[in-house]
Write an enzyme that holds these catalytic residues in place. Sequence first.
Site, PDB file in Angstrom:
ATOM      1  N   GLN A   1      -5.802   8.701  -9.584  1.00 49.08           N
ATOM      2  CA  GLN A   1      -4.420   8.292  -9.865  1.00 49.08           C
ATOM      3  C   GLN A   1      -4.338   7.285 -11.008  1.00 49.08           C
ATOM      4  OE1 GLN A   1      -2.488   7.199  -6.122  1.00 49.08           O
ATOM      5  NE2 GLN A   1      -1.853   9.316  -5.840  1.00 49.08           N
TER       6      GLN A   1
ATOM      7  N   LYS B   1      -4.644  -3.091  -9.404  1.00 46.20           N
ATOM      8  CA  LYS B   1      -4.726  -3.416  -7.981  1.00 46.20           C
ATOM      9  C   LYS B   1      -5.534  -4.685  -7.725  1.00 46.20           C
ATOM     10  CE  LYS B   1      -5.677  -1.391  -3.447  1.00 46.20           C
ATOM     11  NZ  LYS B   1      -6.072  -0.163  -2.710  1.00 46.20           N
TER      12      LYS B   1
END
Length: 594
Positions: A135, A184
């Site tokens: 992703q 992240k």
Amino acid sequence: MEISKADGTSASVVTTNKSHEVQELRAAEILVKALQEEGVKYIWGYPGGAVLHIYDAFYKQNTIKHVLVRHEQAAVHAADGYARSTGDVGVALVTSGPGVTNAVTGIATAYMDSIPLVIISGQVPTHAIGMDAFQECDAVGITRPVVKHNFLVKDARDLAWIMKKAFHIARSGRPGPVLVDIPKDVSFKKVPYTGYPASVEMRSYNPVRKGHGGQIRKALQLLLAAKRPYIYTGGGVLLSNASTELRTLVDMLGYPCTNTLMGLGAYPASDSKFLGMPGMHGTVEANNAMQHCDVLLAVGARFDDRVIGNPKHFAQNERKIIHIDIDPSSISKRVKVDIPIVGDIKDVLGEMIAMIKESPVKPDPNTLGAWWSTIEGWRQGECLKYNPGDGVVIKPQYVVETLWNMTKGTDTYITSDVGQHQMWAAQYYKFDEPRRWINSGGLGTMGVGIPYAMGVKMGHPQSDVFCITGDGSVQMCIQELSTCLQYNTPIKIISLNNRYLGMVRQWQELEYEGRYSHSYMDALPNFVKLAEAYGHVGMLIEKHQDVEPALREAYRLKDRTVFLDIRTDPTENVFPMIQAGKGLTEMLLGSEDL
């Protein structure tokens, strides 16, 4: 850890919390604090792996309401609708990869219409960037052409400053969407937090607000001496909240005025000085006045192709053009202007009004009267008059007119998708107030109607919100009916169902000798049952006499989302119409011109 509103601080970067000790916070928590400090009430989003730390931080607070949409495109559209109707910055949150690529259509839609948004996207961990990780996509690179600015947060310590800059850029100058891409690992990292910046200065970004006084005086001299003046206004008037100033100016001068598709409501449509919308599907009087005026005051508009038609045709008639815009790059971009004024519309119009009050010079009533006589002659043609049919078949124009008669003077917002229904809504619903008409202008994005309505309803929970759509557009984000149920946003959806991609069919009729290539919708769902399956009220309307009772019943059901499947005449076209390559005065007024 609770992140309540009381925990936030609006002090500068050197300020610490009450204990005079620097807090250690994860970047995700700093992000939430930044949104709280910016006064964000709603955020539309969809979770995924790269934003789970951020979602965990949202779980620990209760001041910002997160709305879980069913598709990331709808998240940005809903934030966009909220921003258009309230004037606040809309905020959306999406994950990495397909999350951000799904959001691109919504971002581009906002960019084309200069809507202030902040889009927060998740990114793979910094060590995985460029490694084709799961992703992963280059969010900054992909969105660069369709944002006002974007950021990749590489250091959690920079996040507070970046968010301050993002909101400042989004809402100032010519507004637009700003993307903040957060890896992240950055969102999880703990760093010292010394408070949210109270202000921000950017050396390379200082939009001009105050117009040049000399240019404004020159413009006013030209305007007051005009024999055939015309005031042409666009979405910039609404974006700068300058409707009051515009109305004051028009009423003081007594000049004719037009609003583009994006500017409808800036000046009251029910006022006699309003000539209707200009352009491809504008009125005869609006287009003729644009072509034959001797002084044109353009305010927050950009002379786009759908408004002036062929630039060579527009340039055939000599006129002096004054152009006021916050964005210098929009001035003389398509049409050369004589007096450019760069500045905030509200400020510039305010100065212009003050100068008019002080000036002994007033418009000549005789020449202005003669100009109005010419305009009234054009008006007598009643270019928006349509064939009502046999009283059985439902005409789409009648539906919009009925809705307007039912809701005029009430606290009502209208959203639309894109196509024939959009043009009929713009033509036949008389918008008297600003920010009541929410539609996609520049990009022409199908599917925005329902998400826009959700965003508007969130921003104005006591108002009535109607979405005018078509059987093609409505299916592009119809899954958001589920969101309407979960978050109790009772909107009214009016689908003008002609079983065609109507605007495509119209062009195929006019330009392709009636070869209707893939524009007929021959496998439509039962919209009534579909609405009911989502937990809402569905209505099927097939007869002319049932239109008004159905609209009134939907209006009565204040706490329910209602889907009205109105079967309209599949052969109806939008007129007036200017074909591609034609000039402003080369209008088709009806089927007799074909």
